[in-house]
Every structure is written in C-alpha cells, then in structure tokens.
Design a protein around this motif. Structure first.
Motif, PDB file in Angstrom:
ATOM      1  N   PHE A  27       0.914  -1.224  -0.061  1.00 25.09           N
ATOM      2  CA  PHE A  27      -0.015  -0.085   0.180  1.00 25.09           C
ATOM      3  C   PHE A  27       0.765   1.394  -0.097  1.00 25.09           C
ATOM      4  CE2 PHE A  27      -2.206   3.330   2.315  1.00 25.09           C
ATOM      5  CZ  PHE A  27      -3.147   3.578   1.593  1.00 25.09           C
ATOM      6  N   LEU A  28       2.008   1.291   0.973  1.00 26.25           N
ATOM      7  CA  LEU A  28       2.829   2.405   0.765  1.00 26.25           C
ATOM      8  C   LEU A  28       3.663   2.542  -0.397  1.00 26.25           C
ATOM      9  CD1 LEU A  28       4.289   2.026   4.441  1.00 26.25           C
ATOM     10  CD2 LEU A  28       2.685   3.853   3.712  1.00 26.25           C
ATOM     11  N   VAL A  62       4.054  10.119   4.207  1.00 25.04           N
ATOM     12  CA  VAL A  62       3.516   9.693   2.747  1.00 25.04           C
ATOM     13  C   VAL A  62       2.464  10.505   2.338  1.00 25.04           C
ATOM     14  CG1 VAL A  62       2.431   7.866   1.408  1.00 25.04           C
ATOM     15  CG2 VAL A  62       4.153   7.358   3.234  1.00 25.04           C
ATOM     16  N   ALA A  63       1.599  11.375   3.099  1.00 26.26           N
ATOM     17  CA  ALA A  63       0.904  12.319   2.752  1.00 26.26           C
ATOM     18  C   ALA A  63       1.397  13.584   2.073  1.00 26.26           C
ATOM     19  CB  ALA A  63      -0.235  12.783   3.768  1.00 26.26           C
ATOM     20  N   ILE A 111      17.999  13.156   2.534  1.00 24.59           N
ATOM     21  CA  ILE A 111      17.292  13.123   3.797  1.00 24.59           C
ATOM     22  C   ILE A 111      16.479  12.206   3.815  1.00 24.59           C
ATOM     23  CG2 ILE A 111      15.803  14.718   5.330  1.00 24.59           C
ATOM     24  CD1 ILE A 111      16.901  16.853   4.189  1.00 24.59           C
ATOM     25  N   VAL A 112      16.571  11.232   5.076  1.00 28.55           N
ATOM     26  CA  VAL A 112      15.600  10.136   5.150  1.00 28.55           C
ATOM     27  C   VAL A 112      14.758  10.429   6.147  1.00 28.55           C
ATOM     28  CG1 VAL A 112      15.527   7.727   5.883  1.00 28.55           C
ATOM     29  CG2 VAL A 112      17.483   8.466   4.612  1.00 28.55           C
ATOM     30  N   LEU A 113      13.337  10.246   5.907  1.00 24.50           N
ATOM     31  CA  LEU A 113      12.363  10.043   6.660  1.00 24.50           C
ATOM     32  C   LEU A 113      11.989   8.584   6.806  1.00 24.50           C
ATOM     33  CD1 LEU A 113       9.913  12.622   5.050  1.00 24.50           C
ATOM     34  CD2 LEU A 113      11.651  13.015   6.785  1.00 24.50           C
ATOM     35  N   SER A 114      12.144   8.237   8.382  1.00 22.28           N
ATOM     36  CA  SER A 114      12.143   6.743   8.577  1.00 22.28           C
ATOM     37  C   SER A 114      11.208   6.404   9.708  1.00 22.28           C
ATOM     38  CB  SER A 114      13.455   6.180   8.990  1.00 22.28           C
ATOM     39  OG  SER A 114      13.647   5.109   9.441  1.00 22.28           O
TER      40      SER A 114
END
Length: 386
Positions: A31-32, A114-115, A68-71
């Motif tokens: 889904f992601l 994700v939004a 840049i990582v969003l984890s």
C-alpha cells in the motif's frame, strides 16, 4: 501542504493493517509503495529471509549522496490480553484524538510523511528525499539492521535521517542502546530425592542471575561523566527465568531472558566479558563435573546501537530550524536511529505522539500533533527547494 484530513484518512488505512511483529507487513508495504509511486518515488522492496516481511526504501529526487531520510517502522506490538475500548485495528476519533494500535508508534509519522510526498516531490531539486519503512523494530530492529547493510552495500549515503518515533515533536539527539539475550542452560534431569546425581539447570540459572545483579550494581560506578540519561548508567534487567517441570524432578533445562541498555559501548563489552569468564571458570566446570554434556549458550535476540549525541549535528540543526525548537534531549528508550548513525548519517528522533501512549490499550495520537508534524515536513520541503 497536504491537508490534515488526507493524513488522517491515510492513517486510518494504515491502522487497518494488523502488522503485529509476529505477522507479515507486506500488505502495508504494498500500500505504501502504491502511494509513493503515485507521488513519483522510485521504490525498492527488500524482503527478509522468510519472504513474509519487507523493508521499503523509496527516493524522490536525484541519485546523489547527501539526501534526507524520513524513517519509521511498520510493525506494532500485540493487542492480546489488552482491554481496548474499541477495535484496535479500526481507527476511532474522539475529542481531538485518533485511537488505534500504532497511531503514535509509529504509523502517525508514516502517514504524515507519505501524505506529504506529493508536495515534497514538487519542491525537491538537487538533494533527494528518501523514505525508509522497516519491519520488526519491536523485536530487535531486525529490519533496520538489514536495510542499513543493504544501503551500505549499494553505496547509498544519505546525509541526514529523521526517525519519527513519538517524541511529542521534541528533538531527541541521543538514546541508550538495547541488547536483548536469552541464555539457555542444559543440565541433567534426575529424581529430586538425589539432587547431587543430576545437574539442576534452574539452580545454575539462578547463579547466573545473581551475577547479573552484581554487574547491575557495578555498572553504576561506570557512569560516564556528564551523562544526561535517566538513569545515567548502563542498566540490566532480568525479564524472565523459565525452567522446571515438577517439584520432585531435577530440571534439565532453564532459560534466562535479560536485557542491557548501554550508555557507552565499553559497558556492553565489560558485561559480556565478565559473563563469559563466569561461565567458563565457574559454572560450566561445576556442571560438567557431573554431566560432560552440560551446556550454557547465550542467544543474541538483538544488539541495537544507541544514538550518540554529537557536538556537531546537521540533523539537529535542521530539525531545530524546521520545528522552531530551542532545546534537545536524550531518552532511555531505544529506536533504529543508532543504526542509521553507524552508516555515517547525522540523525535525530522527532515525531508526533507520546511514548507514554505506546504499547498500551487505547493507544492514541493527538490530531494537533499530526498537524505539527505536517508543518515540519512542509518546511522541510521549502528547504529542499532552495
């Protein structure tokens, strides 16, 4: 900025995936992937050895270093034997709060990231933005360990990581490591009327726990100067001692489950070296004097590095600017942040929700916290567009 309503709707979808660590997370990962690909991201799935768990690494922007990582982790803790007021996998809204398993730990951050992906895609220029969503954080950060190794092997070198664990949007620059072990004792069963004819695995496990208690006290004297943790020293906790079948049977098997949360790497080595010597010099010789097949084996459940506070931190400086925060802190609970730091990245932990709500029945996140997270990510987009 992505509307808050869209983020809440996305979070509702994520909560509906019952990604308890014992079960697959692949439905949520798929889904992601769909959501991020629609925003223009290049997505790659990394499966574990069972093929039932996966990490997702996605990139928007150029294939260059310094991104840049969003984890966040996709797994959640179990709900069994918890007294929930509502279905934990059907998000409920009440009085400005969103209820459901994983709302704060940590699908709220994932939903916000994700939004915001379509907005970030519009603004990114010469610096990529990455999304790293992992499996099995709750059972030893297994997914993040595998993902970091994959990134190292492929030469992917982002510069900064923001780990969105629930911190009430406070900036966390350090936390202790978390090392979990199960030590297994194999003795020799026999009749309880003749205790010297067998090797009582439970009794040797008790002696081992006694050694852990001694080390627990010794670690207090090893506290690093200026430690900001609470408590400031490395801790040891004995979580379980399992063994025995009946009152009149010498137990042939026993197990000690224990953990250590180091504030410095040297403490972990100190503890492990002491226990190895204790086993080799005292416990095993006594056990094998009766039964040559007696054994003590320590199983590593997980050894996760802590996040070390750094004097110079690009991640801290960036997130301070994005949030307007004027202070940073350290916490005793563990995250995946130290693993990303070991890859050479500058890392902080900052995300919506409170750790006080994590793992509890009726877990919730304040809608206002989600809004603050979206504000941070919106400002991040402005920085990427410069």
């Amino acid at each position: 900025m992505a509307p808050l309503d869209d983020t809440i709707s996305l979070l509702r979808d994520l909560i509906a995936f019952p990604t308890i660590s014992t079960d697959t997370n692949l439905g949520m990962i798929a889904f992601l992937t769909e959501q991020l690909e629609a925003a223009g991201a290049r997505c790659e799935l990394f499966l574990d050895h069972t093929g039932t768990k996966g990490n997702l690494f996605a990139t928007i922007g150029p294939e260059v270093d310094g991104g840049i990582v969003l984890s966040g982790h996709t797994d959640v803790v179990p709900v069994a034997d918890q007294d929930w007021s509502t279905d934990p996998f059907e998000m409920a809204i009440d009085a400005g709060r969103l209820y459901g398993r994983g709302t704060c730990d940590m699908k709220g951050f994932i939903a916000a990231a994700v939004a915001m992906a379509p907005e970030l895609a519009k603004k990114v220029r010469d610096r990529p933005i990455h999304f790293a969503f992992t499996h099995d954080e709750e059972v030893g950060c297994l997914g993040a360990q595998a993902l970091v190794e994959a990134l190292r092997h492929r030469g992917i070198r982002p510069g900064i990581a923001i780990i969105g664990e629930p911190t009430e949007m406070r900036i966390i620059e350090g936390h202790k490591g978390c090392c979990e072990y199960s030590t297994h004792f194999t003795g020799l069963e026999g009749h309880g009327s003749g205790p010297d004819s067998g090797v009582n695995a439970v009794e040797y496990a008790v002696r081992y726990v006694g050694r852990l208690l001694q080390l627990k006290e010794q670690l207090k004297a090893r506290v690093p100067k200026g430690s900001r943790f609470d408590p400031p020293w490395t801790t040891i906790n004995t979580g379980a001692l399992i063994g025995g079948v009946a009152h009149n049977v010498i137990p042939g098997k026993a197990q000690v489950d224990w953990e250590m949360r180091p504030v410095q790497a040297g403490d972990a080595e100190f503890v492990k070296a002491d226990l190895e010597a204790f086993i080799a010099d005292e416990l095993l010789p006594a056990m094998r004097a009766v039964s040559p097949d007696a054994e003590i084996v320590t199983e590593v459940i997980g050894e996760v590095a802590g996040l070390e506070p750094m004097e110079e931190s690009a991640a801290r400086d960036l997130v301070t600017e994005l949030t307007g925060g004027n202070s940073v802190d350290v916490v005793p609970f563990g995250t995946e942040a130290g693993l990303f730091q070991q890859l050479g990245m500058s890392v902080v932990v900052c995300g919506p929700g409170s750790i006080a709500q994590a793992h509890k029945p009726d877990e919730f996140i304040d809608i206002a916290q989600l809004g603050q997270c979206l504000d941070m990510l919106d400002r991040l987009g402005d920085r990427l567009g410069r």
